[in-house]
Design an enzyme around this catalytic site. Sequence first.
Site, short mmCIF file in Angstrom:
data_model
loop_
_atom_site.label_atom_id
_atom_site.label_comp_id
_atom_site.label_asym_id
_atom_site.label_seq_id
_atom_site.Cartn_x
_atom_site.Cartn_y
_atom_site.Cartn_z
N ASN A 64 0.83 -1.21 0.00
CA ASN A 64 0.00 0.00 0.00
C ASN A 64 0.87 1.26 0.00
OD1 ASN A 64 0.58 -1.04 2.61
ND2 ASN A 64 -0.97 0.26 3.54
N VAL A 65 0.37 2.26 -0.72
CA VAL A 65 1.07 3.54 -0.87
C VAL A 65 0.10 4.65 -0.49
CG1 VAL A 65 2.31 5.06 -2.45
CG2 VAL A 65 2.51 2.57 -2.72
N ASN A 67 -1.04 8.63 1.07
CA ASN A 67 -0.86 10.01 0.60
C ASN A 67 -1.35 10.97 1.67
OD1 ASN A 67 -1.83 12.55 -1.09
ND2 ASN A 67 -0.48 11.37 -2.40
N ALA A 68 -0.72 12.15 1.75
CA ALA A 68 -1.13 13.17 2.72
C ALA A 68 -2.60 13.54 2.52
CB ALA A 68 -0.25 14.40 2.60
N CYS A 75 -4.27 0.84 -2.27
CA CYS A 75 -4.08 -0.44 -1.58
C CYS A 75 -2.99 -1.28 -2.24
CB CYS A 75 -5.37 -1.26 -1.61
SG CYS A 75 -6.74 -0.51 -0.74
N GLU A 77 -3.13 -4.37 -3.11
CA GLU A 77 -3.64 -5.23 -4.18
C GLU A 77 -3.63 -4.51 -5.52
OE1 GLU A 77 -4.97 -4.61 -1.26
OE2 GLU A 77 -6.07 -6.31 -0.43
#
EC number: 3.5.4.5
Length: 166
Positions: A64-65, A67-68, A75, A77
């Site tokens: 998962n990546v 963000n502010a 996700c 996946e």
Amino acid sequence: MAQPKIYPSNDSSPASDFGLSPTEFTTLRTSATQAKALAYCPYSRFRVGATFLTSSSDFIEGANVENASYPVGTCAERVALAKAVVEGHTEGFRAVGVSTDISPPASPCGMCRQFMREFVPLECPIFMFDKDGNYVVLKLEQLLPMSFGPDQLPQPGEAGAQGAGL
Ligand SMILES: O=c1ccn([C@H]2C[C@H](O)[C@@H](CO)O2)c(=O)[nH]1
Ligand SMILES: [Zn+2]
């Protein structure tokens, strides 16, 4: 749905029901588990690793990546599957592995289920691993019943699209 069975980490027998060798199953779990280390999740601190076993038996992983701007985060996946797709793997996926640091195992969110529906066969197993490697396994069609997929859309030029003036 009734609570699905949680298999202990040392029982790989369900994998063979889905055509995976014990080694492939172990590699899927190791890959998804190690992929958690790739997560960028400073906001939730909830690491997720995902691995897709392709038709050519490659293991493609993601995490998962965040963000502010919280909703912009993605996700594990979808990160892993998009990576697979741009590397040319668009069909015939053999298995998916998802790993988190909790127990019982987490399952893919609704958006990821639909994202997978585009590329992953409905009968493909999704192995959901908990913090200790114990797991639940369900087919995509069990996670996403009565799903909407590419087959439901008229092809360009076919009747159906015309009514919309396309
Ligand atoms: O199946 C899941 C569930 C959650 N997350 C991510 C989204 C967010 O970064 C964090 C908390 O929801 O976990 C995934 O990657 N996969
Ligand atoms: Zn998701």
